[in-house]
Design an enzyme around this catalytic site. Sequence first.
Site, PDB file in Angstrom:
ATOM      1  N   THR A  17       0.830  -1.206   0.000  1.00  0.00           N
ATOM      2  CA  THR A  17       0.000   0.000   0.000  1.00  0.00           C
ATOM      3  C   THR A  17       0.858   1.246   0.000  1.00  0.00           C
ATOM      4  O   THR A  17       0.467   2.286  -0.536  1.00  0.00           O
ATOM      5  CB  THR A  17      -0.924  -0.015   1.239  1.00  0.00           C
ATOM      6  OG1 THR A  17      -1.837  -1.100   1.082  1.00  0.00           O
ATOM      7  CG2 THR A  17      -1.705   1.263   1.394  1.00  0.00           C
ATOM      8  N   TYR A  31      -7.983   1.279  -3.561  1.00  0.00           N
ATOM      9  CA  TYR A  31      -6.736   1.567  -4.277  1.00  0.00           C
ATOM     10  C   TYR A  31      -6.115   0.279  -4.812  1.00  0.00           C
ATOM     11  O   TYR A  31      -6.527  -0.815  -4.435  1.00  0.00           O
ATOM     12  CB  TYR A  31      -5.743   2.277  -3.340  1.00  0.00           C
ATOM     13  CG  TYR A  31      -5.358   1.439  -2.140  1.00  0.00           C
ATOM     14  CD1 TYR A  31      -4.299   0.546  -2.209  1.00  0.00           C
ATOM     15  CD2 TYR A  31      -6.077   1.522  -0.955  1.00  0.00           C
ATOM     16  CE1 TYR A  31      -3.959  -0.247  -1.122  1.00  0.00           C
ATOM     17  CE2 TYR A  31      -5.745   0.729   0.133  1.00  0.00           C
ATOM     18  CZ  TYR A  31      -4.694  -0.149   0.043  1.00  0.00           C
ATOM     19  OH  TYR A  31      -4.364  -0.940   1.103  1.00  0.00           O
ATOM     20  N   SER A  67       1.298  -7.558  -0.907  1.00  0.00           N
ATOM     21  CA  SER A  67       1.975  -8.602  -0.110  1.00  0.00           C
ATOM     22  C   SER A  67       1.088  -9.790   0.231  1.00  0.00           C
ATOM     23  O   SER A  67       1.587 -10.809   0.700  1.00  0.00           O
ATOM     24  CB  SER A  67       2.613  -8.017   1.152  1.00  0.00           C
ATOM     25  OG  SER A  67       1.676  -7.857   2.179  1.00  0.00           O
ATOM     26  N   THR A 100       1.613  -4.339   4.270  1.00  0.00           N
ATOM     27  CA  THR A 100       1.435  -4.657   5.696  1.00  0.00           C
ATOM     28  C   THR A 100       0.913  -6.083   5.925  1.00  0.00           C
ATOM     29  O   THR A 100       1.105  -6.638   7.005  1.00  0.00           O
ATOM     30  CB  THR A 100       0.430  -3.683   6.353  1.00  0.00           C
ATOM     31  OG1 THR A 100      -0.830  -3.794   5.685  1.00  0.00           O
ATOM     32  CG2 THR A 100       0.928  -2.254   6.328  1.00  0.00           C
ATOM     33  N   ASP A 101       0.244  -6.659   4.903  1.00  0.00           N
ATOM     34  CA  ASP A 101      -0.504  -7.889   5.167  1.00  0.00           C
ATOM     35  C   ASP A 101       0.357  -9.103   5.531  1.00  0.00           C
ATOM     36  O   ASP A 101      -0.071  -9.939   6.332  1.00  0.00           O
ATOM     37  CB  ASP A 101      -1.422  -8.216   3.974  1.00  0.00           C
ATOM     38  CG  ASP A 101      -2.642  -7.303   3.946  1.00  0.00           C
ATOM     39  OD1 ASP A 101      -2.892  -6.610   4.954  1.00  0.00           O
ATOM     40  OD2 ASP A 101      -3.345  -7.265   2.923  1.00  0.00           O
ATOM     41  N   LYS A 175       0.591  -7.787  12.707  1.00  0.00           N
ATOM     42  CA  LYS A 175      -0.430  -6.824  12.290  1.00  0.00           C
ATOM     43  C   LYS A 175      -1.686  -7.130  13.099  1.00  0.00           C
ATOM     44  O   LYS A 175      -2.194  -8.255  13.061  1.00  0.00           O
ATOM     45  CB  LYS A 175      -0.706  -6.954  10.782  1.00  0.00           C
ATOM     46  CG  LYS A 175      -1.703  -5.911  10.293  1.00  0.00           C
ATOM     47  CD  LYS A 175      -1.850  -5.907   8.774  1.00  0.00           C
ATOM     48  CE  LYS A 175      -2.880  -4.847   8.370  1.00  0.00           C
ATOM     49  NZ  LYS A 175      -3.084  -4.786   6.913  1.00  0.00           N
ATOM     50  N   GLU A 306       1.481 -33.608  23.376  1.00  0.00           N
ATOM     51  CA  GLU A 306       1.840 -34.577  22.346  1.00  0.00           C
ATOM     52  C   GLU A 306       2.623 -33.941  21.189  1.00  0.00           C
ATOM     53  O   GLU A 306       3.501 -34.568  20.608  1.00  0.00           O
ATOM     54  CB  GLU A 306       0.527 -35.161  21.817  1.00  0.00           C
ATOM     55  CG  GLU A 306       0.702 -36.371  20.978  1.00  0.00           C
ATOM     56  CD  GLU A 306      -0.652 -37.003  20.690  1.00  0.00           C
ATOM     57  OE1 GLU A 306      -1.670 -36.603  21.287  1.00  0.00           O
ATOM     58  OE2 GLU A 306      -0.669 -37.905  19.839  1.00  0.00           O
TER      59      GLU A 306
HETATM   60  C1  SIN Z   1      -0.233  -5.280   1.005  1.00  0.00           C
HETATM   61  O1  SIN Z   1      -0.040  -5.947   2.029  1.00  0.00           O
HETATM   62  O2  SIN Z   1       0.557  -5.279   0.052  1.00  0.00           O
HETATM   63  C2  SIN Z   1      -1.469  -4.448   0.862  1.00  0.00           C
HETATM   64  C3  SIN Z   1      -1.970  -3.941   2.158  1.00  0.00           C
HETATM   65  C4  SIN Z   1      -1.044  -2.977   2.828  1.00  0.00           C
HETATM   66  O3  SIN Z   1       0.106  -2.770   2.476  1.00  0.00           O
HETATM   67  O4  SIN Z   1      -1.549  -2.363   3.816  1.00  0.00           O
END
Ligand code: SIN
Length: 330
Positions: A17, A31, A67, A100-101, A175, A306
């Site tokens: 992002t 986006y 990502s 971020t993902d 996250k 286990e």
């Molecule tokens: C991504 O993970 O590439 C899209 C979402 C983000 O960066 O917040």
Amino acid sequence: MSDQSPKKVVVLGTGGTIAGTAASASDNLGYTAAQVGVAELLAQVPGMDRALGGCTLVSEQVAQIDSKDMSFAVWQALAQRVQHHLAQPEVKAVVITHGTDTLEETAYFLHAVLPLQWVSRKPVVLTCAMRPATSLSPDGPQNLLDAIAVALCPQACGVMVVAAGSVHGALDVQKTHTYRPDAFSSGDAGALGYVEEGQLRLLRNWPLDQSNKALIAIEKIANLSCWPRVEIVMNYAGGSAYMVDAMLQPLPGVPALQGLVVAATGNGTLHHALEAALRRASQAGVRVVRASRCANGRVLATEHAEFAHSEGLSPVKARVALMLALMSGG
Ligand code: SIN
């Protein structure tokens, strides 16, 4: 006497992002991620020259992806490029822009594979954004400035994530929010520190692996075309054996299952039907690791447990650790 200290910061772009664009500045949801090149992103950050304090900035586009689509091929390329740059005497630090993902998985992967020889002396700082570059109020530029500030701290080392003014270690970061710019947490461990007006306030030690060695050599994974297949299953009310039993069935063209991480309830508890299926998987030679689906805390070892526990790793990081362990024959 000439100053021999490293004078270059390398920024590797992978998309996300932070590099995303929308048709309107008011659109923070509709986006497309990974549209703006890393060199252009850096050129748009006001105050970057001041933050660099005389260091040269070099950028390289390693990938340009959302990502959610992170692949082993990108990880292989990224690890190689990071290792290459860290080994250059003039390079002080490597910063990575990332979505971020799956940021926490990439951070943990790099933490596990980068040789201590380099990361004990030079930091690797991942950063990101929750708002696209076209947003009325993008968080990417400040995150980039903060990442550079951490990267240039004299004693900085280890793999870290910098977002929304907080600095997190690769082991603990997760996250935890779907929308807010302050989307990351280190849970019980707490942030390593905070960046305030370009200054780092460090609260804990730099995040170095205590094991003193990388889980596997980057050279060993560089040309691997097929990574060990490790899947994640979850325990929940009404849990069953179906998923695990289905995954044990051979399918044409699908690599055999080698590992299973279970995102167990609470302190590693499992529905009896799922537990029985995991036992069958284990007896069939599949490595089973028990993590917790709880965001905080860790599965504490009990005498008669286990399945191996994840040593505090979240399910997604435990999966990375298990893949690397299987690769290294561990
Ligand atoms: C991504 O993970 O590439 C899209 C979402 C983000 O960066 O917040």
